[in-house]
Design an enzyme around this catalytic site. Structure first.
Site, PDB file in Angstrom:
ATOM      1  N   ARG A  56      29.102  37.144  14.725  1.00  0.00           N
ATOM      2  CA  ARG A  56      28.584  35.904  15.312  1.00  0.00           C
ATOM      3  C   ARG A  56      27.432  35.384  14.453  1.00  0.00           C
ATOM      4  O   ARG A  56      27.261  34.184  14.247  1.00  0.00           O
ATOM      5  CB  ARG A  56      28.131  36.120  16.755  1.00  0.00           C
ATOM      6  CG  ARG A  56      27.767  34.810  17.411  1.00  0.00           C
ATOM      7  CD  ARG A  56      27.288  34.844  18.868  1.00  0.00           C
ATOM      8  NE  ARG A  56      27.567  35.987  19.648  1.00  0.00           N
ATOM      9  CZ  ARG A  56      26.679  36.978  19.891  1.00  0.00           C
ATOM     10  NH1 ARG A  56      25.455  36.927  19.392  1.00  0.00           N
ATOM     11  NH2 ARG A  56      27.003  38.000  20.634  1.00  0.00           N
ATOM     12  N   TYR A 108      30.066   8.158  17.593  1.00  0.00           N
ATOM     13  CA  TYR A 108      31.320   8.704  18.110  1.00  0.00           C
ATOM     14  C   TYR A 108      31.187   8.900  19.632  1.00  0.00           C
ATOM     15  O   TYR A 108      30.150   9.380  20.108  1.00  0.00           O
ATOM     16  CB  TYR A 108      31.606  10.032  17.401  1.00  0.00           C
ATOM     17  CG  TYR A 108      32.701  10.827  18.040  1.00  0.00           C
ATOM     18  CD1 TYR A 108      33.974  10.291  18.211  1.00  0.00           C
ATOM     19  CD2 TYR A 108      32.476  12.120  18.506  1.00  0.00           C
ATOM     20  CE1 TYR A 108      34.978  11.022  18.817  1.00  0.00           C
ATOM     21  CE2 TYR A 108      33.482  12.850  19.108  1.00  0.00           C
ATOM     22  CZ  TYR A 108      34.728  12.290  19.264  1.00  0.00           C
ATOM     23  OH  TYR A 108      35.727  13.008  19.876  1.00  0.00           O
ATOM     24  N   ASP A 180      24.660  11.677  10.928  1.00  0.00           N
ATOM     25  CA  ASP A 180      26.082  12.046  10.959  1.00  0.00           C
ATOM     26  C   ASP A 180      26.727  11.369   9.744  1.00  0.00           C
ATOM     27  O   ASP A 180      26.889  10.145   9.700  1.00  0.00           O
ATOM     28  CB  ASP A 180      26.719  11.549  12.267  1.00  0.00           C
ATOM     29  CG  ASP A 180      28.181  11.980  12.391  1.00  0.00           C
ATOM     30  OD1 ASP A 180      28.810  12.268  11.361  1.00  0.00           O
ATOM     31  OD2 ASP A 180      28.695  11.995  13.523  1.00  0.00           O
ATOM     32  N   LYS A 205      37.266  16.237   9.646  1.00  0.00           N
ATOM     33  CA  LYS A 205      37.648  14.966   9.015  1.00  0.00           C
ATOM     34  C   LYS A 205      37.760  15.129   7.490  1.00  0.00           C
ATOM     35  O   LYS A 205      38.519  15.943   7.032  1.00  0.00           O
ATOM     36  CB  LYS A 205      36.643  13.881   9.405  1.00  0.00           C
ATOM     37  CG  LYS A 205      36.245  13.902  10.886  1.00  0.00           C
ATOM     38  CD  LYS A 205      37.399  13.660  11.824  1.00  0.00           C
ATOM     39  CE  LYS A 205      36.871  13.503  13.239  1.00  0.00           C
ATOM     40  NZ  LYS A 205      37.756  13.983  14.265  1.00  0.00           N
TER      41      LYS A 205
HETATM   42  C1  LIG Z   1      31.665  10.458  13.333  1.00  0.00           C
HETATM   43  C2  LIG Z   1      32.050  11.665  14.154  1.00  0.00           C
HETATM   44  N1  LIG Z   1      31.123  12.593  14.430  1.00  0.00           N
HETATM   45  C3  LIG Z   1      31.432  13.692  15.171  1.00  0.00           C
HETATM   46  C4  LIG Z   1      32.706  13.894  15.669  1.00  0.00           C
HETATM   47  C5  LIG Z   1      33.015  15.107  16.496  1.00  0.00           C
HETATM   48  O1  LIG Z   1      33.716  16.056  15.742  1.00  0.00           O
HETATM   49  P1  LIG Z   1      34.815  17.084  16.310  1.00  0.00           P
HETATM   50  O2  LIG Z   1      35.978  16.294  16.769  1.00  0.00           O
HETATM   51  O3  LIG Z   1      35.074  17.962  15.133  1.00  0.00           O
HETATM   52  O4  LIG Z   1      34.149  17.841  17.440  1.00  0.00           O
HETATM   53  C6  LIG Z   1      33.704  12.958  15.381  1.00  0.00           C
HETATM   54  C7  LIG Z   1      35.071  13.145  15.899  1.00  0.00           C
HETATM   55  O5  LIG Z   1      35.895  12.250  15.861  1.00  0.00           O
HETATM   56  C8  LIG Z   1      33.366  11.805  14.610  1.00  0.00           C
HETATM   57  O6  LIG Z   1      34.279  10.860  14.308  1.00  0.00           O
END
Ligand SMILES: Cc1ncc(COP(=O)(O)O)c(C=O)c1O
Length: 407
Positions: A56, A108, A180, A205
């Site tokens: 972990r 998001y 992000d 992604k």
């Molecule tokens: C810009 C962005 N940040 C964070 C996330 C969250 O990621 P995850 O789906 O891997 O939990 C996403 C998911 O679509 C996203 O598009």
């Protein structure tokens, strides 16, 4: 905690993508980092081990990924998580119940949902503002503000936040800037160079790029934040399994090549869509008609493959979503294959309808993630999908931008 190998940092981006954080495996010299499928490590004697105690806390496959992405972003430490959301959740554990975070109003939908529907109940405060307007960030800051969080370009409206200015505002108030960087990837945007303190990604992604795992990663420069985050990783345990870490690591080896192609196609498709729908209906940060194109050019070195289009009504959106053949109707983005989605009912369904309408996430909005197929096939696919579009009539909630396509 995982620290980059300093000797990796002198190499160019492509060399770092392929090699950073990885060394030939000592037993046989395997060039690819093994998948260390183990939960624990044998200790030599009481109090003596090889630096690994329980998986972990640390796993060598995960460490290779963490070092690799930290080197790509220009951070010092990396922390991989079981998902992008697991990453954001663990980052918020840097703060306490009475702390306040200023967050972009267009992030998001899952990030908004975590803050609004879960973390608020633990006493944390969030203020959602349009971070394109710098004075709104400044006005939202309070005595207990610990962080400003921005997503740029934003999902799905492609809004751009001035990272350097947002970092200055956060720092003036003793807060940190969290970025992000999922949409741009470190190939096109390096938030640490603009003053960010924490950069994170949904590795699901572009970093993985092959739509075969779910993961997240946070990169940090400051040793004190990194130490605290390592404590959180071990205490809260939102870690990825070693195979998922390995898949992401395999993905980053070709990140620079894939992003180049996403960018070529993104630019070409966006220009073509402008001819079909009008500039007001195409949201792509690489278009001169994008309201923040100049800022995007300043802080990004490419624009990638994410495009949103406003079709005006849900019927018109449904028409296109049903007819595409090369694009697939699916949530997610950033893979080698092209995806198309309907943010209002998919990625941003958790944002209340009124808020969606105010933001411009209308029922007619469609988001495209252009993959690395032949550009011409993608263009032809969209051309046939747009054919026979039902006549435009205004629908409730189709927003200001929707009017533009009602030609
Ligand atoms: C810009 C962005 N940040 C964070 C996330 C969250 O990621 P995850 O789906 O891997 O939990 C996403 C998911 O679509 C996203 O598009």
């Amino acid at each position: 905690m995982t620290r980059v190998f300093d000797e990796d940092l002198g190499a160019g981006f492509g060399t770092r993508a392929v090699h950073a954080g990885q060394r030939p495996e000592p037993l046989a010299g395997a060039i690819m980092t093994p998948v260390y499928l183990t939960s624990t490590y044998v200790q030599e004697e009481l109090g003596r081990n090889k630096g690994y105690e329980y998986a972990r806390g640390k796993n060598p496959t995960r460490e290779a990924l963490e070092r690799n992405v930290a080197a790509l972003e220009g951070g010092r430490h990396g922390f991989a998580f079981s998902s992008g959301m697991g990453c954001v959740d663990s980052l918020m554990k840097l703060f306490r119940g009475c702390d306040h975070v200023v967050c972009g109003e267009n992030v998001y939908g899952g990030t908004f949902r975590l803050f609004d529907k879960i973390l608020r109940h633990y006493g944390m405060e969030f203020t959602f503002v349009d971070t394109r307007e710098l004075e709104l960030i400044g006005r939202a800051v309070k005595k207990n503000t610990r962080a400003v969080l921005v997503e740029t370009p934003s999902n799905p409206l492609m809004r751009v936040t001035d990272i350097r200015a947002a970092a200055d505002i956060a720092h003036q108030h003793g807060a940190i800037l969290i970025v992000d960087n999922t949409f741009a990837s470190p190939v096109f945007q390096r938030p640490f160079e603009l003053g960010a303190d924490v950069v994170f990604h949904s590795t699901t992604k572009y970093l993985n790029g092959h739509s075969d795992m779910i993961g997240g990663i946070a990169l940090v420069k400051d040793d004190a934040i990194a130490e605290r985050l390592q404590f959180i990783v071990n205490a809260a345990g939102a870690i990825p399994g070693p195979f998922d870490a390995w898949l992401a690591l395999r993905g980053t080896k070709t990140l620079h090549l894939r992003m180049r192609q996403h960018d070529i196609t993104g630019r070409a498709i966006a220009r073509w869509l402008v001819d079909q729908l009008g500039a007001e209906s195409v949201m792509y940060v690489g278009l001169p008609s994008h309201p923040q194109h100049e800022l995007a050019k300043r802080q990004m070195s490419g624009f990638g493959g994410m495009i949103s289009i406003e079709l005006g009504t849900r019927d018109r959106a449904a028409h296109v979503l049903k007819r595409v053949r090369v694009f697939s109707l699916a949530e997610s983005l950033g893979g080698v294959e092209s995806l198309i989605s309907h943010p209002a009912t998919m990625t941003h369904a958790s944002v209340p309808a009124d808020d969606r309408a105010k933001l411009g996430i209308t029922d007619g909005l469609v988001r495209l993630s252009c993959g690395v197929e032949d550009t011409e096939d993608l263009r032809a696919d969209l051309e046939q999908a747009l054919q026979g579009l039902p006549a435009a009539k205004r629908e409730a909630g189709s927003g200001k931008r929707g009017a533009a396509v009602l030609r």
